[in-house]
Design a protein around this motif. Sequence first.
Motif, PDB file in Angstrom:
ATOM      1  N   ALA A  20       5.869  14.655 -11.083  1.00 14.67           N
ATOM      2  CA  ALA A  20       4.462  14.975 -10.813  1.00 14.67           C
ATOM      3  C   ALA A  20       4.228  15.162  -9.314  1.00 14.67           C
ATOM      4  CB  ALA A  20       3.565  13.866 -11.368  1.00 14.67           C
ATOM      5  N   ALA A  21       4.834  14.301  -8.510  1.00 18.03           N
ATOM      6  CA  ALA A  21       4.680  14.433  -7.055  1.00 18.03           C
ATOM      7  C   ALA A  21       5.294  15.745  -6.572  1.00 18.03           C
ATOM      8  CB  ALA A  21       5.321  13.241  -6.347  1.00 18.03           C
ATOM      9  N   ALA A  22       6.437  16.119  -7.121  1.00 19.51           N
ATOM     10  CA  ALA A  22       7.080  17.383  -6.740  1.00 19.51           C
ATOM     11  C   ALA A  22       6.214  18.576  -7.156  1.00 19.51           C
ATOM     12  CB  ALA A  22       8.465  17.487  -7.369  1.00 19.51           C
ATOM     13  N   ARG A  23       5.647  18.516  -8.362  1.00 16.83           N
ATOM     14  CA  ARG A  23       4.811  19.619  -8.853  1.00 16.83           C
ATOM     15  C   ARG A  23       3.607  19.849  -7.959  1.00 16.83           C
ATOM     16  NH1 ARG A  23       5.535  17.800 -14.381  1.00 16.83           N
ATOM     17  NH2 ARG A  23       3.623  16.629 -14.109  1.00 16.83           N
ATOM     18  N   ARG A  24       3.088  18.776  -7.426  1.00 19.33           N
ATOM     19  CA  ARG A  24       1.902  18.884  -6.571  1.00 19.33           C
ATOM     20  C   ARG A  24       2.254  19.134  -5.119  1.00 19.33           C
ATOM     21  NH1 ARG A  24      -0.678  13.477  -8.097  1.00 19.33           N
ATOM     22  NH2 ARG A  24       0.065  13.481 -10.214  1.00 19.33           N
ATOM     23  N   GLY A  25       3.563  19.224  -4.833  1.00 15.69           N
ATOM     24  CA  GLY A  25       3.982  19.454  -3.462  1.00 15.69           C
ATOM     25  C   GLY A  25       3.772  18.242  -2.582  1.00 15.69           C
ATOM     26  N   LYS A  26       3.873  17.050  -3.207  1.00 13.63           N
ATOM     27  CA  LYS A  26       3.615  15.808  -2.475  1.00 13.63           C
ATOM     28  C   LYS A  26       4.917  15.211  -1.998  1.00 13.63           C
ATOM     29  CE  LYS A  26      -0.676  14.989  -4.733  1.00 13.63           C
ATOM     30  NZ  LYS A  26      -1.613  14.043  -5.187  1.00 13.63           N
ATOM     31  N   ARG A  27       5.077  15.130  -0.685  1.00 17.64           N
ATOM     32  CA  ARG A  27       6.286  14.584  -0.082  1.00 17.64           C
ATOM     33  C   ARG A  27       5.922  13.441   0.790  1.00 17.64           C
ATOM     34  NH1 ARG A  27       6.275  19.282  -1.377  1.00 17.64           N
ATOM     35  NH2 ARG A  27       5.440  20.411   0.334  1.00 17.64           N
ATOM     36  N   ASP A  61      14.146  18.195  -0.896  1.00 16.08           N
ATOM     37  CA  ASP A  61      14.027  19.233  -1.923  1.00 16.08           C
ATOM     38  C   ASP A  61      12.629  19.175  -2.534  1.00 16.08           C
ATOM     39  OD1 ASP A  61      14.224  21.061  -3.973  1.00 16.08           O
ATOM     40  OD2 ASP A  61      15.793  19.978  -5.067  1.00 16.08           O
ATOM     41  N   PRO A  62      11.661  19.862  -1.921  1.00 17.19           N
ATOM     42  CA  PRO A  62      10.286  19.833  -2.419  1.00 17.19           C
ATOM     43  C   PRO A  62      10.135  20.366  -3.842  1.00 17.19           C
ATOM     44  CG  PRO A  62      10.394  20.836  -0.242  1.00 17.19           C
ATOM     45  CD  PRO A  62      11.798  20.658  -0.708  1.00 17.19           C
ATOM     46  N   ASP A  63      11.109  21.128  -4.306  1.00 18.37           N
ATOM     47  CA  ASP A  63      11.040  21.692  -5.656  1.00 18.37           C
ATOM     48  C   ASP A  63      11.884  20.901  -6.655  1.00 18.37           C
ATOM     49  OD1 ASP A  63       9.384  23.843  -4.792  1.00 18.37           O
ATOM     50  OD2 ASP A  63      11.160  24.803  -3.942  1.00 18.37           O
ATOM     51  N   ALA A  64      12.125  19.644  -6.371  1.00 19.11           N
ATOM     52  CA  ALA A  64      12.972  18.818  -7.237  1.00 19.11           C
ATOM     53  C   ALA A  64      12.451  18.815  -8.668  1.00 19.11           C
ATOM     54  CB  ALA A  64      13.032  17.395  -6.696  1.00 19.11           C
ATOM     55  N   GLU A 104      -0.470   7.325   5.469  1.00 23.10           N
ATOM     56  CA  GLU A 104      -1.094   7.757   6.723  1.00 23.10           C
ATOM     57  C   GLU A 104      -2.572   7.411   6.714  1.00 23.10           C
ATOM     58  OE1 GLU A 104      -0.413  11.824   7.739  1.00 23.10           O
ATOM     59  OE2 GLU A 104       1.733  11.694   7.351  1.00 23.10           O
ATOM     60  N   ASN A 105      -3.047   6.955   7.861  1.00 28.27           N
ATOM     61  CA  ASN A 105      -4.471   6.659   8.042  1.00 28.27           C
ATOM     62  C   ASN A 105      -5.017   5.719   6.971  1.00 28.27           C
ATOM     63  OD1 ASN A 105      -4.536   8.402  10.293  1.00 28.27           O
ATOM     64  ND2 ASN A 105      -4.778  10.157   8.927  1.00 28.27           N
ATOM     65  N   GLY A 106      -4.223   4.715   6.612  1.00 27.41           N
ATOM     66  CA  GLY A 106      -4.676   3.728   5.639  1.00 27.41           C
ATOM     67  C   GLY A 106      -4.664   4.197   4.198  1.00 27.41           C
ATOM     68  N   LYS A 107      -4.123   5.374   3.948  1.00 28.95           N
ATOM     69  CA  LYS A 107      -4.070   5.908   2.579  1.00 28.95           C
ATOM     70  C   LYS A 107      -2.658   5.790   2.035  1.00 28.95           C
ATOM     71  CE  LYS A 107      -7.752   9.242   3.246  1.00 28.95           C
ATOM     72  NZ  LYS A 107      -8.110  10.661   3.211  1.00 28.95           N
ATOM     73  N   LEU A 108      -2.553   5.660   0.726  1.00 27.52           N
ATOM     74  CA  LEU A 108      -1.247   5.636   0.077  1.00 27.52           C
ATOM     75  C   LEU A 108      -0.549   6.979   0.253  1.00 27.52           C
ATOM     76  CD1 LEU A 108      -2.051   3.859  -3.310  1.00 27.52           C
ATOM     77  CD2 LEU A 108      -0.905   2.879  -1.308  1.00 27.52           C
ATOM     78  N   HIS A 109       0.767   6.926   0.271  1.00 29.70           N
ATOM     79  CA  HIS A 109       1.568   8.150   0.279  1.00 29.70           C
ATOM     80  C   HIS A 109       1.388   8.829  -1.077  1.00 29.70           C
ATOM     81  CE1 HIS A 109       5.191  10.634   0.018  1.00 29.70           C
ATOM     82  NE2 HIS A 109       5.180  10.626   1.334  1.00 29.70           N
ATOM     83  N   PRO A 110       1.448  10.152  -1.136  1.00 27.25           N
ATOM     84  CA  PRO A 110       1.293  10.860  -2.411  1.00 27.25           C
ATOM     85  C   PRO A 110       2.270  10.399  -3.506  1.00 27.25           C
ATOM     86  CG  PRO A 110       1.082  12.393  -0.607  1.00 27.25           C
ATOM     87  CD  PRO A 110       1.509  11.087  -0.004  1.00 27.25           C
ATOM     88  N   VAL A 111       3.483  10.004  -3.152  1.00 23.14           N
ATOM     89  CA  VAL A 111       4.401   9.500  -4.180  1.00 23.14           C
ATOM     90  C   VAL A 111       3.888   8.163  -4.712  1.00 23.14           C
ATOM     91  CG1 VAL A 111       6.758   8.710  -4.670  1.00 23.14           C
ATOM     92  CG2 VAL A 111       6.404  10.779  -3.310  1.00 23.14           C
TER      93      VAL A 111
END
Length: 163
Positions: A156-163, A125-128, A88-95
């Motif tokens: 790591a992405a799941a731990r940080r709540g990054k979807r 599943d955000p808590d994967a 989004e907005n020219g930034k990488l996705h958290p994953v």
Amino acid sequence: MASFRGPNAVDLSLSVNGRTVSVHVPPHRSLLDTMRESLGLTGTKKVCNEGDCGACTVLVNGRPIYSCITLAIACEGRSIETIEGIGENGKLHPVQEAFIENDAYQCGFCTPGQVMSIVALLRADPDAREEDVKRAVAGNLCRCGAYANIVEAGVAAARRGKR
């Protein structure tokens, strides 16, 4: 009653990365080839072209599919999301950021498919956990053997709540 189109090229209206696009393609053209050749979206990789490796994974209506064995015509009226559309907005996705931070790529051919599979998992599943990530990427081959780092990036992405 079903409507049949073809055998010559047909006009399709596809929803790709939130945009409606029109293409004129033969009805036997794969979604992968349509994205790469007609739309210029080359982030999704063409590797095996047989549905074996998962490098071509994209999301259709939020679910990961192999775009090399999916007909473009079958995706009309569905939402298609590619690696180019997840940031989004020219930034990488958290994953994608987690992949970089965890050195979860080597040659890069499998990376887009791996990322898309994990994005789909974390949306569902955000808590994967580790086993969930392993299951999510089970259909994505990495010939370089970066599996441990790929799984760690997903966790790591799941731990940080990054979807």
